[in-house]
Design an enzyme around this catalytic site. Sequence first.
Site, PDB file in Angstrom:
ATOM      1  CE  LYS A 120      19.176  -1.063   3.515  1.00  0.00           C
ATOM      2  NZ  LYS A 120      19.209  -0.232   4.752  1.00  0.00           N
TER       3      LYS A 120
ATOM      4  CG  HIS B 283      28.414  -4.245   3.267  1.00  0.00           C
ATOM      5  ND1 HIS B 283      27.525  -4.993   4.013  1.00  0.00           N
ATOM      6  CD2 HIS B 283      28.056  -2.942   3.450  1.00  0.00           C
ATOM      7  CE1 HIS B 283      26.676  -4.170   4.633  1.00  0.00           C
ATOM      8  NE2 HIS B 283      26.984  -2.937   4.305  1.00  0.00           N
TER       9      HIS B 283
ATOM     10  CB  SER C 265      16.264  -3.611   1.228  1.00  0.00           C
ATOM     11  OG  SER C 265      16.708  -2.869   2.341  1.00  0.00           O
TER      12      SER C 265
END
Length: 302
Positions: A54, A116, A146
């Site tokens: 995010k 990620h 987020s």
Amino acid sequence: MAVDIFKNKTTTPPRPSLFDFHGVSMTHSFTDNWEKVQNFQARSDDILIATYPKAGTTWVSYILDLLYFSQTQPDRQRSTPIHERVPFLENQSQNHSSGTDLADSLDSSPRLIKTHLPVQMIPKSFWEQKCRVVYVARNAKDNAVSFFHFDRMDLSQPEPGDWNSYLQRFMDGKMLFGSWYDHVTGWWERKQSHPEIHYMFFEDMVEDTGREIDKLSSFLGSNSTAAAKEQIRDLVQFDNMKKNDMVNYSSYETMDFKISPFMRNGKVGDWKNHFTVTQNEQFDEDYKKKMKNTTLQFRTVV
């Protein structure tokens, strides 16, 4: 339009639980294919898009995809969702091909691949091949907000709980893909000795998207014209991306858009609508301790 979650199933599967994996909190969706992830064979022209979740992953993925393929493969933008154009390397979800298989099946050059993973978990072939890496970092407060809303709407994520307990978990680093603090500083430190890493800030992209596209183009050695870059800048504006079904994840089965859209806010400073005064004071005090030994600096307003 909201998607029908887990189509043809009467009950949704339980949310996954976090567990410690080599010192990083993970779920099985990102560890069950671990041997293939670690043995993944990068090519020298691959471009790795690395972020904490995010932090602008889809935004930068879309920019890169347009920079490289908007002129030569215009149909790609209209027919193939971004998660297929830019495979998620460590993803091993039930309803989709693994990220490694998707990446291996790409015939484009360069291959755009996202991750990620914290820097210490990146497959060694990316370093051996001296692949270019685009890392995007977002300030901790907006990133936490987020991530919270994403965890609420993506049913394949761990149960978020209430905002107060979630924020504490964020501060404690008990998040999927580990501590935000370790992630952003780990990649920042690696950048100092690896010129093939381009470290970007979400806040800079919001402030002046065109300027950041220019910097990215320069890093990549792109020969895009000024007119092409201006067209890209327009296409990647938040409201345009939010309406684009090829990049807004509206076809992704595990996301419940009735809870929250995948692309929810896209601004800097939304944390002010979520943090109480007490939460903000506690967060700032904790942040100073955790970030005192790094030169990395963020803006929480633009």
